[in-house]
Design a protein around this motif. Structure first.
Motif, PDB file in Angstrom:
ATOM      1  N   ARG A  98     -12.228  -1.745  -7.516  1.00 43.85           N
ATOM      2  CA  ARG A  98     -11.103  -1.928  -6.597  1.00 43.85           C
ATOM      3  C   ARG A  98      -9.925  -1.049  -7.047  1.00 43.85           C
ATOM      4  N   PRO A  99     -10.058   0.249  -6.955  1.00 47.29           N
ATOM      5  CA  PRO A  99      -8.974   1.129  -7.396  1.00 47.29           C
ATOM      6  C   PRO A  99      -7.838   1.209  -6.376  1.00 47.29           C
ATOM      7  N   MET A 100      -6.659   1.437  -6.893  1.00 51.23           N
ATOM      8  CA  MET A 100      -5.480   1.599  -6.046  1.00 51.23           C
ATOM      9  C   MET A 100      -5.477   2.982  -5.411  1.00 51.23           C
ATOM     10  N   ILE A 101      -4.962   3.070  -4.185  1.00 45.41           N
ATOM     11  CA  ILE A 101      -4.852   4.347  -3.487  1.00 45.41           C
ATOM     12  C   ILE A 101      -3.446   4.894  -3.709  1.00 45.41           C
ATOM     13  N   GLU A 102      -3.331   6.029  -4.395  1.00 43.42           N
ATOM     14  CA  GLU A 102      -2.027   6.614  -4.701  1.00 43.42           C
ATOM     15  C   GLU A 102      -1.806   7.936  -3.984  1.00 43.42           C
ATOM     16  N   ASP A 103      -2.598   8.182  -2.968  1.00 39.97           N
ATOM     17  CA  ASP A 103      -2.493   9.401  -2.177  1.00 39.97           C
ATOM     18  C   ASP A 103      -1.178   9.441  -1.410  1.00 39.97           C
ATOM     19  N   TRP A 104      -0.570  10.606  -1.334  1.00 43.08           N
ATOM     20  CA  TRP A 104       0.648  10.793  -0.564  1.00 43.08           C
ATOM     21  C   TRP A 104       0.390  10.492   0.908  1.00 43.08           C
ATOM     22  N   GLU A 105      -0.827  10.758   1.369  1.00 42.86           N
ATOM     23  CA  GLU A 105      -1.164  10.603   2.779  1.00 42.86           C
ATOM     24  C   GLU A 105      -0.991   9.159   3.257  1.00 42.86           C
ATOM     25  N   ILE A 106      -1.382   8.187   2.434  1.00 46.23           N
ATOM     26  CA  ILE A 106      -1.278   6.795   2.866  1.00 46.23           C
ATOM     27  C   ILE A 106       0.186   6.345   2.872  1.00 46.23           C
ATOM     28  N   GLY A 107       0.982   6.890   1.957  1.00 46.10           N
ATOM     29  CA  GLY A 107       2.405   6.571   1.962  1.00 46.10           C
ATOM     30  C   GLY A 107       3.088   7.109   3.205  1.00 46.10           C
ATOM     31  N   ALA A 108       2.773   8.361   3.548  1.00 45.27           N
ATOM     32  CA  ALA A 108       3.348   8.955   4.754  1.00 45.27           C
ATOM     33  C   ALA A 108       2.905   8.198   5.999  1.00 45.27           C
ATOM     34  N   LEU A 109       1.646   7.755   6.013  1.00 45.13           N
ATOM     35  CA  LEU A 109       1.137   6.991   7.154  1.00 45.13           C
ATOM     36  C   LEU A 109       1.908   5.685   7.317  1.00 45.13           C
ATOM     37  N   TYR A 110       2.153   4.992   6.207  1.00 38.47           N
ATOM     38  CA  TYR A 110       2.884   3.723   6.294  1.00 38.47           C
ATOM     39  C   TYR A 110       4.275   3.923   6.890  1.00 38.47           C
ATOM     40  N   TRP A 111       5.015   4.921   6.395  1.00 36.93           N
ATOM     41  CA  TRP A 111       6.377   5.146   6.892  1.00 36.93           C
ATOM     42  C   TRP A 111       6.363   5.560   8.359  1.00 36.93           C
ATOM     43  N   ASN A 112       5.375   6.359   8.763  1.00 38.34           N
ATOM     44  CA  ASN A 112       5.273   6.752  10.173  1.00 38.34           C
ATOM     45  C   ASN A 112       4.967   5.542  11.056  1.00 38.34           C
ATOM     46  N   CYS A 113       4.063   4.693  10.574  1.00 31.72           N
ATOM     47  CA  CYS A 113       3.717   3.492  11.341  1.00 31.72           C
ATOM     48  C   CYS A 113       4.902   2.536  11.438  1.00 31.72           C
ATOM     49  N   LEU A 114       5.697   2.464  10.359  1.00 35.40           N
ATOM     50  CA  LEU A 114       6.861   1.588  10.365  1.00 35.40           C
ATOM     51  C   LEU A 114       7.883   2.064  11.394  1.00 35.40           C
ATOM     52  N   ARG A 115       8.039   3.386  11.514  1.00 34.46           N
ATOM     53  CA  ARG A 115       8.977   3.926  12.506  1.00 34.46           C
ATOM     54  C   ARG A 115       8.501   3.629  13.928  1.00 34.46           C
ATOM     55  N   THR A 116       7.234   3.862  14.182  1.00 31.93           N
ATOM     56  CA  THR A 116       6.723   3.619  15.538  1.00 31.93           C
ATOM     57  C   THR A 116       6.679   2.130  15.876  1.00 31.93           C
ATOM     58  N   ASP A 155       8.813  -3.169  12.150  1.00 34.92           N
ATOM     59  CA  ASP A 155       7.957  -4.351  11.999  1.00 34.92           C
ATOM     60  C   ASP A 155       6.886  -4.056  10.950  1.00 34.92           C
ATOM     61  N   GLU A 156       7.057  -4.570   9.733  1.00 31.59           N
ATOM     62  CA  GLU A 156       6.139  -4.259   8.643  1.00 31.59           C
ATOM     63  C   GLU A 156       4.732  -4.796   8.897  1.00 31.59           C
ATOM     64  N   THR A 157       4.632  -5.981   9.500  1.00 33.68           N
ATOM     65  CA  THR A 157       3.320  -6.553   9.788  1.00 33.68           C
ATOM     66  C   THR A 157       2.523  -5.642  10.707  1.00 33.68           C
ATOM     67  N   LEU A 158       3.173  -5.145  11.737  1.00 29.82           N
ATOM     68  CA  LEU A 158       2.509  -4.247  12.675  1.00 29.82           C
ATOM     69  C   LEU A 158       2.180  -2.908  12.016  1.00 29.82           C
ATOM     70  N   ALA A 159       3.091  -2.425  11.187  1.00 29.81           N
ATOM     71  CA  ALA A 159       2.847  -1.156  10.490  1.00 29.81           C
ATOM     72  C   ALA A 159       1.633  -1.265   9.569  1.00 29.81           C
ATOM     73  N   LEU A 160       1.547  -2.358   8.809  1.00 29.86           N
ATOM     74  CA  LEU A 160       0.404  -2.567   7.912  1.00 29.86           C
ATOM     75  C   LEU A 160      -0.896  -2.703   8.696  1.00 29.86           C
ATOM     76  N   GLN A 161      -0.813  -3.318   9.853  1.00 25.04           N
ATOM     77  CA  GLN A 161      -1.995  -3.451  10.699  1.00 25.04           C
ATOM     78  C   GLN A 161      -2.503  -2.075  11.118  1.00 25.04           C
ATOM     79  N   LYS A 162      -1.589  -1.169  11.440  1.00 26.15           N
ATOM     80  CA  LYS A 162      -1.959   0.181  11.844  1.00 26.15           C
ATOM     81  C   LYS A 162      -2.564   0.958  10.675  1.00 26.15           C
ATOM     82  N   VAL A 163      -2.004   0.773   9.469  1.00 26.77           N
ATOM     83  CA  VAL A 163      -2.558   1.423   8.280  1.00 26.77           C
ATOM     84  C   VAL A 163      -3.975   0.922   8.013  1.00 26.77           C
TER      85      VAL A 163
END
Length: 278
Positions: A198-216, A220-228
């Motif tokens: 169960r390794p952690m994902i430290e890729d820049w791509e997933i961080g950028a995805l989270y912030w983009n989803c949070l903006r759209t 709403d963090e719950t909705l953003a996490l759902q999109k991720v």
């Protein structure tokens, strides 16, 4: 090593640094299929990559620059730029996704681990392997955990002492710190021996995805996490031929039982399986 041609494949989410702006661990593969880690690499350098006058993705771009092996790092893949201003840096071109990532596969899948014990064994002396491509045998899922929402106090204080004046002292401004991810993301899977990891994902791509989803999602963090999760679980696990780029940190390489974290994902489409009937 001197002048090196490298296909950039991954960068980690930036961390604050008092000396080099925010730093990202950048890694890539040579034409011979050898992994190379480059650090320190300032975030401003990567976000400034340009091809034809336009900012392009840094991933799957061939670059050329002068590198030297780090003498303070036992990991064989670790190198530093000879010129920290990157004046010798040359962009040679990109590799696209044609023919289901055929050209990317040519370099990124030259050596693929499927056994965690073998990888951990190779990470020990004398090989000290610290970067690898890994193919899980069975996916269990994608998991999310809450994390601290602010950078460590000492890191914030270091950054607050840094200023940017763009060569004009009268226009000095305080540089803003890149936001810290308030969540940790993990992939859980089995290798070819059934060992669960169960390794952690430290890729820049997933961080950028989270912030983009949070903006759209209008914050709403719950909705953003759902999109991720939809991206990394529904789309990647279920619909892609998913591989992982794994890497270690110098601090934990020789301390942790399993020192590897996920620093990138490789996700061509699943190839149609031909069935033979007799």
């Amino acid at each position: 090593m001197a002048l090196t041609k490298l296909l950039i494949t991954v960068t980690t989410y930036p961390l604050p640094s008092s000396s080099y702006d925010e730093l990202v661990c950048t890694a890539g593969i040579t034409e011979q299929g050898n992994w190379i880690r480059i650090y320190p690499v300032p975030l401003q350098f990567l976000t400034g990559l340009r091809i034809g006058g336009k900012v392009k993705s840094y991933k799957y771009t061939w670059i050329e620059l002068n590198l030297r092996k780090r003498t303070d790092d036992f990991r064989p893949e670790s190198h530093s730029p000879v010129d920290y201003s990157f004046k010798d840096f040359v962009i040679l071109g990109e590799i696209g996704t044609e023919n289901n990532w055929a050209e990317r596969k040519k370099y990124c899948l030259q050596k693929v681990y499927t056994n965690l014990s073998q990888l951990i064994s190779d990470s020990q002396d004398p090989s000290n392997v610290s970067l690898a491509t890994f193919k899980p045998t069975e996916w269990i899922g994608f998991e999310i955990e809450e994390d601290e929402r602010e950078w460590k106090k000492e890191w914030k204080e270091q950054i607050n002492q840094l200023q940017i004046n763009f060569g004009e002292p009268e226009k000095t401004v305080q540089r803003e710190l890149i936001p810290k991810l308030p969540y940790k993301f993990y992939y859980k899977f089995k290798d070819d021996q059934g060992t669960i990891s169960r390794p952690m994902i430290e890729d820049w791509e997933i961080g950028a995805l989270y912030w983009n989803c949070l903006r759209t999602a209008d914050g709403d963090e719950t909705l953003a996490l759902q999109k991720v999760k939809e991206k990394y679980e529904t789309e990647f696990i279920k619909n892609k031929d998913l591989y992982l780029f794994l890497g270690t940190t110098k601090v934990w390489h020789r301390k942790a039982k399993n020192p590897f974290v996920i620093i990138g994902v490789f996700y061509p489409k699943k190839e149609a399986q031909l069935s033979l009937s007799f």
